[in-house]
Design a protein around this motif. Structure first.
Motif, mmCIF file in Angstrom:
data_model
loop_
_atom_site.group_PDB
_atom_site.id
_atom_site.type_symbol
_atom_site.label_atom_id
_atom_site.label_comp_id
_atom_site.label_asym_id
_atom_site.label_seq_id
_atom_site.Cartn_x
_atom_site.Cartn_y
_atom_site.Cartn_z
ATOM 1 N N CYS A 1 0.837 -1.211 0.000
ATOM 2 C CA CYS A 1 0.000 0.000 0.000
ATOM 3 C C CYS A 1 0.868 1.257 0.000
ATOM 4 C CB CYS A 1 -0.913 0.025 1.213
ATOM 5 S SG CYS A 1 -1.820 1.586 1.316
ATOM 6 N N PRO A 2 0.764 2.094 -1.044
ATOM 7 C CA PRO A 2 1.607 3.286 -1.091
ATOM 8 C C PRO A 2 1.180 4.369 -0.090
ATOM 9 C CG PRO A 2 0.237 3.149 -3.070
ATOM 10 C CD PRO A 2 -0.072 1.944 -2.244
ATOM 11 N N TYR A 3 0.008 4.239 0.505
ATOM 12 C CA TYR A 3 -0.493 5.287 1.406
ATOM 13 C C TYR A 3 -0.488 4.857 2.868
ATOM 14 C CZ TYR A 3 -1.798 7.126 -3.080
ATOM 15 O OH TYR A 3 -1.742 7.583 -4.375
ATOM 16 N N GLU A 4 0.127 3.716 3.135
ATOM 17 C CA GLU A 4 0.185 3.185 4.499
ATOM 18 C C GLU A 4 -1.198 3.157 5.141
ATOM 19 O OE1 GLU A 4 3.415 5.364 6.435
ATOM 20 O OE2 GLU A 4 4.453 5.198 4.513
ATOM 21 N N ALA A 5 -2.175 2.726 4.367
ATOM 22 C CA ALA A 5 -3.557 2.743 4.851
ATOM 23 C C ALA A 5 -3.955 1.415 5.486
ATOM 24 C CB ALA A 5 -4.503 3.058 3.684
ATOM 25 N N ILE A 6 -3.099 0.382 5.362
ATOM 26 C CA ILE A 6 -3.474 -0.930 5.882
ATOM 27 C C ILE A 6 -2.640 -1.262 7.113
ATOM 28 C CG2 ILE A 6 -3.799 -3.370 5.312
ATOM 29 C CD1 ILE A 6 -3.762 -2.591 2.375
ATOM 30 N N THR A 7 -3.288 -1.703 8.159
ATOM 31 C CA THR A 7 -2.544 -2.158 9.331
ATOM 32 C C THR A 7 -2.924 -3.613 9.590
ATOM 33 O OG1 THR A 7 -4.294 -1.169 10.646
ATOM 34 C CG2 THR A 7 -2.203 0.015 10.570
ATOM 35 N N TYR A 8 -2.025 -4.295 10.256
ATOM 36 C CA TYR A 8 -2.283 -5.707 10.550
ATOM 37 C C TYR A 8 -2.719 -5.816 11.998
ATOM 38 C CZ TYR A 8 -1.471 -10.692 11.092
ATOM 39 O OH TYR A 8 -1.621 -12.024 11.350
ATOM 40 N N ASP A 9 -3.829 -6.459 12.216
ATOM 41 C CA ASP A 9 -4.346 -6.636 13.571
ATOM 42 C C ASP A 9 -3.756 -7.924 14.152
ATOM 43 O OD1 ASP A 9 -5.847 -7.352 15.826
ATOM 44 O OD2 ASP A 9 -7.554 -6.158 15.119
ATOM 45 N N GLU A 10 -2.807 -7.744 15.081
ATOM 46 C CA GLU A 10 -2.086 -8.899 15.647
ATOM 47 C C GLU A 10 -3.043 -9.859 16.353
ATOM 48 O OE1 GLU A 10 0.958 -9.828 15.340
ATOM 49 O OE2 GLU A 10 1.961 -8.035 14.517
ATOM 50 N N LYS A 11 -4.077 -9.292 16.972
ATOM 51 C CA LYS A 11 -4.974 -10.128 17.779
ATOM 52 C C LYS A 11 -5.846 -11.003 16.869
ATOM 53 C CE LYS A 11 -8.623 -9.046 20.763
ATOM 54 N NZ LYS A 11 -9.344 -8.305 19.829
ATOM 55 N N ASP A 12 -6.513 -10.330 15.926
ATOM 56 C CA ASP A 12 -7.424 -11.094 15.059
ATOM 57 C C ASP A 12 -6.690 -11.726 13.880
ATOM 58 O OD1 ASP A 12 -9.360 -10.311 16.766
ATOM 59 O OD2 ASP A 12 -10.209 -8.753 15.466
ATOM 60 N N LYS A 13 -5.408 -11.403 13.728
ATOM 61 C CA LYS A 13 -4.586 -11.943 12.645
ATOM 62 C C LYS A 13 -5.176 -11.673 11.253
ATOM 63 C CE LYS A 13 -1.865 -14.882 15.419
ATOM 64 N NZ LYS A 13 -1.635 -13.685 16.270
ATOM 65 N N VAL A 14 -5.673 -10.459 11.073
ATOM 66 C CA VAL A 14 -6.161 -10.049 9.746
ATOM 67 C C VAL A 14 -5.704 -8.616 9.461
ATOM 68 C CG1 VAL A 14 -8.224 -11.516 9.632
ATOM 69 C CG2 VAL A 14 -8.353 -9.256 10.744
ATOM 70 N N SER A 15 -5.701 -8.255 8.186
ATOM 71 C CA SER A 15 -5.379 -6.879 7.806
ATOM 72 C C SER A 15 -6.636 -6.023 7.871
ATOM 73 C CB SER A 15 -4.831 -6.849 6.380
ATOM 74 O OG SER A 15 -3.550 -7.412 6.372
ATOM 75 N N ARG A 16 -6.443 -4.744 8.220
ATOM 76 C CA ARG A 16 -7.589 -3.829 8.265
ATOM 77 C C ARG A 16 -7.233 -2.550 7.497
ATOM 78 N NH1 ARG A 16 -9.123 -5.697 13.626
ATOM 79 N NH2 ARG A 16 -10.704 -7.271 13.118
#
Ligand SMILES: Cc1cc2nc3c(=O)[nH]c(=O)nc-3n(C[C@H](O)[C@H](O)[C@H](O)COP(=O)(O)OP(=O)(O)OC[C@H]3O[C@@H](n4cnc5c(N)ncnc54)[C@H](O)[C@@H]3O)c2cc1C
Ligand code: SF4
Ligand code: SF4
Ligand code: SF4
Ligand code: SF4
Lengths: 374, 660
Positions: B601-616
């Motif tokens: 993602c060029p806009y750093e809009a995605i983070t990874y949720d360590e707890k649920d183990k999914v990207s948001r």
């Protein structure tokens, strides 16, 4: 229909700023006004060959106009084009015709026979490649250092330097032919193409690796005009600089002289080689080096290029540029005016005589000076 | 994601625009409409001379009501141009604006072809593919987000100063960040200003003082932007306030420290023509009016090495232990006003700049003639401190010149040269003054009149360029071509002034990369639209002003600053901004947690949720570029409004394939 000059040389980009004429070394000495030549080509009003515009023969192909044009127009190429058009129609000066004929017949523009091409090396042991023998490192002597009695000493000096530095090389003996640099600039495209083809074949047959040339003119055309694959070529000043840096070449002698350096157009302006010759000069023991005011990209052309060795200016005002150059060096108090080009060597040496500076200064090639310090 | 709507449930209206003759001269628009009418899901198809006109839009609204259309396709120009126009029409007729699709049959068809037969075929294909996609469109709801009612202005030249003042006056808080110890920028270095000859400092200083006094302005000088993240309405900015070692609030600029400091370094404000101390003030009118100590230049603060300034300062406002301070602020909008540099004249070796003392750049000349400059305004040569008898100006140095990669005209040098020639005449009534020019560009208000005036002050304008400068018998020789005379000339000069062009500042690069701003081919920052959005950038909430966007004079820089500030005020005044409903969306059940999307993602809009183990996806940051969707190996990532189903239908219609 023939392509117009305007199209062929993309003249419509020109804004008539005049930087070409302003930087043209002969623009104040002859009637060549290269901006005007471009303008006429652009508007389609002027003569379309150099016969109708004899001042086009005054161009030394120094490349100032082309290097400096802010709009990427190539006025020098246009001038060469006008010469070509004249030659195609057979409208050429006898001296030029002789040079071209000699090149066609004997592989050199000096009117000498092929067998004498190696005469300069008669007293020396210079390796000559046998038919088909591979030549990883070629010393391409060039017509002028091979034939001209004054310039021969450049070739001889280089042989001594190579020996001192343990450089393994070979020459092509009498098989060597003109590189074509001046031929192209005189406007003889067909002959130039023929030389390129012949030389490519000759080099290919010997699996030539790197080429070192005595003259910047030869280096220029090999490097910039022979097409793909580009031959791997260096001027000897580059080779000497790298040998010195690697410690393979060392000077045991001393030359206690004050020297200055004349940048040859085909070394400097055309190919950006300014530093290497100075690096060599500065390492010669005893030498005091001082720059002339007009040095590097501002160096004044000696009027020896672009076929001018075979042609006087069509008309002249003021002193010859080579004389100006010699006077500048004398004024600086230099013992030697050093250059690294056989044509510069000859024009400047002549200018020493015509400007009455004999005994005050000597013109010497960088190779000769370096060999003096071995 | 559900893709329930199929073409069979839609009732689409298709409109083919003539665009006067722009489209109809190479596309048979009637035929495009005829073919459209036969396509599944199309309820009606029409042509109209100007779809974007009011009657054109009314046609759509009326049809929606009369024929109960569920969606609309317009085959016309680029959606960048008129998508908002038509979406608004849909809204006014009560249809969701995302039920709209555009086929670009102008820029991508009629303008680039001459064969009407082939052009018509292509237009039909483009229309058909738009209709196919429209069959899968869904109504979407746009989000509103809150706007932090504070702005950031980067760069305190005249543009940044003006922008900050305007925003502050409108009642919003502004943070003005300047990397130098004082605001003022290039304008502070100038002596007089064309064409009115106002003294630059006299008109600039009051504005600088206003900045320092304004309660709504938080001025941070000697400060660097270290990071910017976030989006319109809510940017987070990290700023490093470099240690000044002098207390800005306490220092009275008495200068006692300067008197004792033994260090001398070139003064950058005077373009290196004079020296300053290691503890210094950039110039007498500096804002803030406080000194600054450059530790890299200082001999050492312990008493053995030096430490003299500490002793000299009665008010004890010097603190050798001061530390950089890093602050984080939140702002809603940003104005970039980082200005320009001048062209480095040593790049053109033939002109001899840097070799001869008496060849100056125009900016050096400004300092030389300034009363606050190195000679107190006396016009003398540096080589011998004598007044020059012959002064030659060279225009277009480093501008309009492909050999140095600057093909643009710098727009100010014709006029500032005229100004400088005038200043020479004012100071040296007998001097010979020559200007070499190629074209005179005197396009602004009062410019031609000023040029007329200067010529009549015995300033000789010679049309032609200069190629080389050298020295003969101690004098500079300027070798030019007088193109009107048709002859090359050599002019003897005692002083040569190079009208160097304006180039982008390298310091703009950091800011541009934090904000992901693009540059135009001239390497200056790019505006969103050259005519209609001249101070906007492609990044919402970020605006440009002054020379960072391209060479310009002070009036233009100020005008742009005023435009940028009013644009920056708008969302703050509204309090919220609307975000396009286009963003990426994760199907969390399908996400394998590989995090490829996070890395692309060029806009750093995605983070990874360590707890649920999914990207948001952070929808406010997401620009809907689709990179993640294309990269996701699990097919979990899709882009709303550009779903796989929609794209598939569009592509299949274009290549004439079918779904099976
Ligand atoms: C020789 C000369 C003479 C001129 N004469 C005239 C004239 O007579 N009349 C006229 O109208 N115009 C004149 N001009 C043009 C005028 O100088 C400009 O129009 C004006 O200075 C542009 O202002 P600016 O704010 O855009 O840029 P600048 O003045 O360059 O200001 C930009 C500011 O931003 C700061 N900055 C840069 N990067 C950062 C960063 N990353 N972080 C923080 N701060 C940063 C800089 O330090 C600077 O203070 C002249 C220009 C020159 C070169
Ligand atoms: S320098 Fe180039 S643009 Fe200028 S007059 Fe010569 S050819 Fe034309
Ligand atoms: S190549 Fe040199 S001599 Fe020839 S026209 Fe150009 S500037 Fe003049
Ligand atoms: S301590 Fe540093 S800044 Fe202060 S007077 Fe000494 S050298 Fe100058
Ligand atoms: S403003 Fe004038 S001097 Fe400057 S680049 Fe343009 S034409 Fe040349």
């Amino acid at each position: 229909m023939a392509v117009s000059l305007q199209e062929k040389y993309e003249l419509l980009g020109c804004i008539q700023c005049g930087r070409c004429t302003a930087g043209c070394p002969v623009s104040m000495r002859t009637y060549l006004n290269v901006r005007r030549v471009v303008y006429d080509g652009m508007t389609g009003v002027g003569p379309t060959d150099a016969k109708g515009r004899p001042e086009a023969w005054n161009c030394t192909t120094c490349s100032n106009c082309t290097e400096r044009c802010p709009k990427g127009v190539k006025p020098m190429e246009l001038i060469i084009g006008l010469r070509s058009a004249a030659i195609e129609k057979g409208r050429i000066e006898p001296t030029i015709r002789d040079a071209l004929e000699s090149t066609f017949k004997h592989g050199n523009p000096w009117g000498r026979i092929r067998d004498k091409r190696t005469e300069w090396a008669d007293e020396l042991s210079v390796p000559v490649a046998a038919e088909g023998e591979a030549v990883p490192f070629l010393f391409y002597v060039g017509c002028t250092p091979a034939y001209d009695p004054r310039a021969q000493s450049i070739a001889k000096a280089l042989v001594a330097l190579f020996a001192a530095a343990g450089v393994e090389y070979s020459t092509l003996g009498t098989d060597e032919s003109c590189c074509g640099n001046e031929i192209r600039r005189m406007g003889e495209d067909g002959l130039f193409e023929m030389l390129v083809e012949g030389n490519r074949e000759l080099f290919g047959g010997h699996e030539v690796g790197t080429i070192v040339t005595a003259s910047p003119h030869c280096m220029n055309t090999f490097k910039n005009e022979y097409g793909e694959p580009t031959p791997d070529v260096v001027h000897y000043s580059q080779l000497l600089a790298s040998l010195l840096e690697a410690g393979k070449l060392t000077f045991k002698g001393k030359v206690e002289k004050k020297v200055t350096f004349h940048d040859a157009c085909f070394l400097g302006k055309h190919n950006g080689i300014y530093d290497e010759p100075r690096e060599v000069l500065e390492q010669i023991p005893g030498v005091t080096f001082e720059e002339m005011d007009r040095s590097r990209e501002r160096a004044l052309c000696c009027e020896g290029g672009g076929g001018r060795m075979w042609l006087e200016a069509t008309e002249e005002r003021g002193e010859r540029l080579a004389e100006t150059r010699v006077k500048d060096a004398v004024e600086l108090g230099a013992d030697y005016l050093v250059t690294a080009c056989p044509f510069c060597l000859m024009t400047l040496e002549d200018a020493v005589k015509t400007s009455g500076n004999e005994g005050k200064i000597e013109i010497i090639d960088l190779a000769e000076l370096a060999a003096m310090a071995l | 994601m559900a893709e329930k709507s199929t073409s069979r449930e839609q009732r689409l209206g298709v409109y083919v625009c003539h665009c006067g003759v722009n489209i109809s001269h190479t596309v048979d628009v009637e035929r495009v409409a005829e073919v459209a009418a036969t396509l599944p899901g199309v309820a009606l198809a029409k042509t109209y001379p100007y779809m974007c006109s009011d009657p054109g839009q009314n046609l759509i609204c009326a049809d929606i009501k009369e024929h109960d259309l569920t969606g609309v396709v317009v085959a016309a120009c680029s959606p960048r141009m008129h998508e908002p126009t038509f979406r608004a029409a849909l809204v006014s007729a009560g249809v969701n604006p995302y039920m709209f699709e555009m086929a670009n049959i102008r820029e991508q068809c009629s303008w680039i072809h001459d064969d009407k037969e082939a052009g018509t075929e292509k237009a039909i294909d483009l229309m058909r593919s738009a209709v196919a996609r429209a069959g899968y469109l869904e109504g979407l709801t746009e989000r509103e987000i809150d706007v932090t009612p504070e702005a950031l202005v980067i760069g305190g030249g005249i543009a940044g100063i003006q922008a900050a003042l305007d925003i502050a006056e409108a009642g919003f808080k502004v943070h003005l960040v300047e990397k130098e110890p004082s605001i003022g920028g290039r304008m502070a270095q100038l002596d007089k200003t064309f064409p009115t000859l106002d003294c630059s400092a006299c008109i600039l200083t009051p504005k600088m003082v206003d900045v320092s006094r304004h309660p709504n302005i938080n001025l941070m000088t000697y400060s660097d932007i270290e990071d910017i993240s976030g989006y319109v309405g809510s940017f987070t900015v990290t700023i490093r306030k470099r240690a000044r070692y002098v207390d800005v609030d306490e220092c009275t600029a008495c200068g006692d420290c300067v008197d004792v400091c033994p260090v001398a370094v070139p003064n950058e404000f005077d373009e290196g023509l004079a020296t300053r101390k290691a503890i210094y003030q950039s110039f007498p009118q500096a804002v803030p009016a406080a000194y600054v100590l450059n530790m890299d230049e200082c001999l050492g603060t312990n008493p053995i090495a030096c430490g003299k300034c500490l002793e000299a300062c009665d008010k004890q406002c010097i603190d050798y232990d001061a530390k950089d301070e890093v602050v984080e602020i939140k702002v809603g909008t940003i104005i970039v006003a980082t200005g320009m540099d001048i062209f480095d004249a040593t790049e053109i070796g033939a002109l001899g700049y840097g070799r001869y003392d008496d060849i100056l750049t125009s900016l050096e000349f400004e300092r030389l003639v300034s009363a606050g400059g190195p000679t107190g305004g006396e016009l003398v040569r540096f080589s011998d401190r004598e007044a020059p008898k012959s002064v030659v100006f060279l225009q277009c140095v480093g501008s309009r010149d492909a050999t140095v990669g600057n093909e643009y005209c710098s727009r100010v040098c014709c006029m500032y040269t005229a100004k400088q020639a005038h200043l020479v005449r004012e100071k040296l009534p007998d001097a010979e003054i020559t200007v070499f020019y190629t074209d005179i560009r005197a396009f602004g208000k009062g410019f031609e009149e000023f040029y007329d005036r200067v010529r009549k002050e015995r300033v000789i304008y010679r049309r032609g360029s200069v190629s080389e400068i050298y020295r003969r018998k101690g004098r500079l020789i300027v070798r030019g071509d007088d193109t009107l005379m048709g002859e090359p000339v050599e002019i003897e000069a005692d002083m040569v002034v190079l009208a160097v062009g304006l180039v982008p500042r390298p310091e703009t690069d950091g800011v541009a990369s934090f904000l992901k701003l693009s540059k135009s081919s001239d390497r200056f920052l790019m505006e969103a639209h050259p005519k209609l959005r001249p101070v906007d950038t492609a990044v919402e909430g970020v605006f440009v002003a002054g020379c960072c966007q391209g060479p310009k004079d002070i009036p233009d820089a100020v005008a742009q600053a005023k435009a940028a500030s009013s644009s920056a005020i708008a969302p703050m005044a509204r309090g919220t901004v609307r975000m396009e409903a286009i963003s990426a969306k994760v199907d969390e059940d399908m996400c394998s947690g590989c995090r490829i999307c996070v890395s692309v993602c060029p806009y750093e809009a995605i983070t990874y949720d360590e707890k649920d183990k999914v990207s948001r996806v952070n929808e406010a940051l997401c620009k809907g570029c689709g990179t993640c969707g294309a990269a996701c190996p699990s097919g979990a990532m899709s882009t709303i409004h550009f779903t796989s189903g929609q794209m598939r239908a569009q592509v299949l219609a274009l290549i004439g394939g079918s779904d099976d």
